[in-house]
Scaffold this motif. Sequence first.
Motif, mmCIF file in Angstrom:
data_model
loop_
_atom_site.group_PDB
_atom_site.id
_atom_site.type_symbol
_atom_site.label_atom_id
_atom_site.label_comp_id
_atom_site.label_asym_id
_atom_site.label_seq_id
_atom_site.Cartn_x
_atom_site.Cartn_y
_atom_site.Cartn_z
ATOM 1 N N ASP A 323 0.839 -1.209 0.000
ATOM 2 C CA ASP A 323 0.000 0.000 0.000
ATOM 3 C C ASP A 323 0.865 1.247 0.000
ATOM 4 O O ASP A 323 0.939 1.984 0.979
ATOM 5 C CB ASP A 323 -0.922 -0.021 1.218
ATOM 6 N N THR A 324 1.520 1.528 -1.122
ATOM 7 C CA THR A 324 2.419 2.678 -1.186
ATOM 8 C C THR A 324 1.660 4.003 -1.151
ATOM 9 O O THR A 324 2.212 5.030 -0.758
ATOM 10 C CB THR A 324 3.289 2.622 -2.453
ATOM 11 N N ARG A 325 0.394 4.015 -1.584
ATOM 12 C CA ARG A 325 -0.392 5.249 -1.566
ATOM 13 C C ARG A 325 -0.486 5.823 -0.164
ATOM 14 O O ARG A 325 -0.483 7.052 0.020
ATOM 15 C CB ARG A 325 -1.785 4.982 -2.137
ATOM 16 N N HIS A 326 -0.568 4.970 0.864
ATOM 17 C CA HIS A 326 -0.787 5.448 2.223
ATOM 18 C C HIS A 326 0.457 5.370 3.105
ATOM 19 O O HIS A 326 0.377 5.559 4.319
ATOM 20 C CB HIS A 326 -1.948 4.676 2.865
ATOM 21 N N MET A 327 1.613 5.071 2.515
ATOM 22 C CA MET A 327 2.856 5.152 3.287
ATOM 23 C C MET A 327 3.224 6.609 3.509
ATOM 24 O O MET A 327 2.970 7.463 2.664
ATOM 25 C CB MET A 327 3.995 4.438 2.548
ATOM 26 N N ALA A 328 3.843 6.897 4.655
ATOM 27 C CA ALA A 328 4.227 8.262 4.984
ATOM 28 C C ALA A 328 5.213 8.804 3.962
ATOM 29 O O ALA A 328 6.061 8.072 3.443
ATOM 30 C CB ALA A 328 4.843 8.317 6.381
ATOM 31 N N ARG A 329 5.084 10.112 3.661
ATOM 32 C CA ARG A 329 5.968 10.769 2.699
ATOM 33 C C ARG A 329 7.141 11.479 3.369
ATOM 34 O O ARG A 329 7.954 12.114 2.700
ATOM 35 C CB ARG A 329 5.169 11.796 1.898
ATOM 36 N N GLY A 330 7.223 11.417 4.679
ATOM 37 C CA GLY A 330 8.271 12.128 5.388
ATOM 38 C C GLY A 330 9.658 11.546 5.147
ATOM 39 O O GLY A 330 9.815 10.381 4.780
ATOM 40 N N MET A 331 10.677 12.367 5.378
ATOM 41 C CA MET A 331 12.061 11.934 5.208
ATOM 42 C C MET A 331 12.491 11.086 6.390
ATOM 43 O O MET A 331 11.959 11.199 7.500
ATOM 44 C CB MET A 331 12.964 13.156 5.068
ATOM 45 N N HIS A 332 13.470 10.223 6.157
ATOM 46 C CA HIS A 332 13.969 9.349 7.215
ATOM 47 C C HIS A 332 15.462 9.137 7.018
ATOM 48 O O HIS A 332 15.904 8.783 5.922
ATOM 49 C CB HIS A 332 13.240 8.006 7.183
ATOM 50 N N VAL A 333 16.248 9.363 8.071
ATOM 51 C CA VAL A 333 17.692 9.132 8.025
ATOM 52 C C VAL A 333 18.004 7.846 8.781
ATOM 53 O O VAL A 333 17.606 7.682 9.938
ATOM 54 C CB VAL A 333 18.475 10.311 8.641
ATOM 55 N N VAL A 334 18.689 6.921 8.112
ATOM 56 C CA VAL A 334 19.120 5.668 8.730
ATOM 57 C C VAL A 334 20.528 5.877 9.282
ATOM 58 O O VAL A 334 21.469 6.145 8.515
ATOM 59 C CB VAL A 334 19.111 4.509 7.720
ATOM 60 N N ASP A 335 20.662 5.770 10.598
ATOM 61 C CA ASP A 335 21.951 5.942 11.270
ATOM 62 C C ASP A 335 22.610 4.569 11.379
ATOM 63 O O ASP A 335 22.271 3.764 12.251
ATOM 64 C CB ASP A 335 21.718 6.545 12.668
ATOM 65 N N HIS A 336 23.541 4.285 10.505
ATOM 66 C CA HIS A 336 24.151 2.958 10.471
ATOM 67 C C HIS A 336 25.108 2.727 11.635
ATOM 68 O O HIS A 336 25.448 1.567 11.927
ATOM 69 C CB HIS A 336 24.870 2.747 9.140
#
Length: 555
Positions: A323-336
């Motif tokens: 369900d990509t239509r309803h996934m959040a559009r916000g940015m996300h940083v992955v801290d490895h």
Amino acid sequence: MRTMETDVVVIGGGSTGAGVVRDVAMRGFRAILLDRADMAQGTSGRYHGLLHSGGRYIASDPESATECAEENAIVSRINADAVERTGGLFVTTSADDEEYADLFLERARAAHVPAEEISPAEALRREPRLDPHLKRAFAVEDGTVDGWRMTWGAARSAIAYAAQILTYTRATGIQRSEDRIEAVFARDERTGEDIRIDCSFVLNCGGPWAGQIAALADCHGVEVVPGAGIMIAMNHRLSQTVINRCIWPADGDILVPVHPVCIIGTTDLKAEDPDKLPILADQVQQMLDAGEALIPGFRQSRALHAWAGARPLIKDSRVSESDTRHMARGMHVVDHLNRDGVDGILTIAGGKLTTYRLMAERIVDIMCQQMGEDRPCRTAEEAVPEAEGKSNYYIGHRLDEVEHHGKSPSSEEIICECELVTREMLERTMDALPGGQLDDVRRQIRLGMGPCQGGFCSQRSAGIAHERGDIDAPRANELLRLFLKNRWIGLWPILFGKQARQAALDNWIHEGTLDVEHLPTAPDAVPRECEYWDALEGKEENPTAVEEKEGHTHA
């Protein structure tokens, strides 16, 4: 193997990567950006051209709505030459329920998105082609943005701060010394040369490909879901304002006027592979039907080009994986460092093109914290070089440049009549892109993006490049064929009506007169970048495979 050294390697040359390398360089770090193709040839070059006001997300993602509203004003200033302040409308058509509209202003205020309700009569005065029976209308601060111009503006700003931009250079490996990043390996896709870049930090801005890039450093499980969407450009502006349906985000609910065209979009489906995004016939029909709901008579207009893009969405546990239509559009940083125990690498995904500068600020702030550096961000205050002292562009800017800069129209040699590309513009771009193929030139100045889709300007441009001594005859022939092949990818799915007749004329010119399929070429004249395009387009067996976004560059 060639060896280079820098502080930071940015992988990914879309809007986010360009914004990141600019921010890194402006803070005084040495920086190199790598991209396997040209700048903004992925997601940033395959979208509908909207500079978000935030209005689209006031209900589904209020945090993203606020970020878009704030960045809209900043991007309009620092990338003024790439932004047109069209304004926007959210309209409740005769087929829509008014429930969503009833809460529109309340939600907009809560998200700090400027909006006001206007009467249907006023909306129709501004946009006479709208559904004459529309029920409600709200004015917002949407705009349109030339994604290629914006991305290159940020890249050239980074170059002014001593960054290096290496296009057609694919990252092939990331070397660790135990748990610390120490080098990136890459390959020049044109020459085949291998490169080692010693560095202290890697910033992964690969969009839908970010998971693949993180895996090069043995950082697995970065779950970026490609949300595929198709768009169609029509041959002129059916509106002068961005038109949104005042409903929950849905397929085909936005019409964007960009440069001399308008773009209807978009679908939203999970893609298994961001390099393979078919444009299906039923989705084309869906977009045309959606346009008809907004603008009665939409289907009678001439469709110029179709393309598909993949949004880099972070997997959202609140909705199903598909369900990509309803996934959040916000940015996300992955801290490895915290996630994988690997020091010296961060990944960013999600977000919008409108928030590209803010995304860069966020990830570079985290990098500075991990490096123990106190270097504040300055990107919101300083315009990119091309935009310094300039106001936002308007639809007639190119005609004005041809007619009123001490020259009469007859004194300018026009290479592309559809987009008013002059020989001076073409040669200036060729000078700035040594070794660039015609598609690289196209992205810079919109060559071949009008109704004829390169039917006349493609061979002229190849001839000029040969006349200048940039390329020999076999190379010119090969680049011409590649250029026409890439045009065809986006024509096949919408081949009907007037555009079908245009395609037949182009075919008579190129096959009947020039016999392009049998022009002499040498094996070593085939550009290595063709290998990338063959993979991206699924070779010739899949004529509806992905084509980069053209919307804001057609006539």
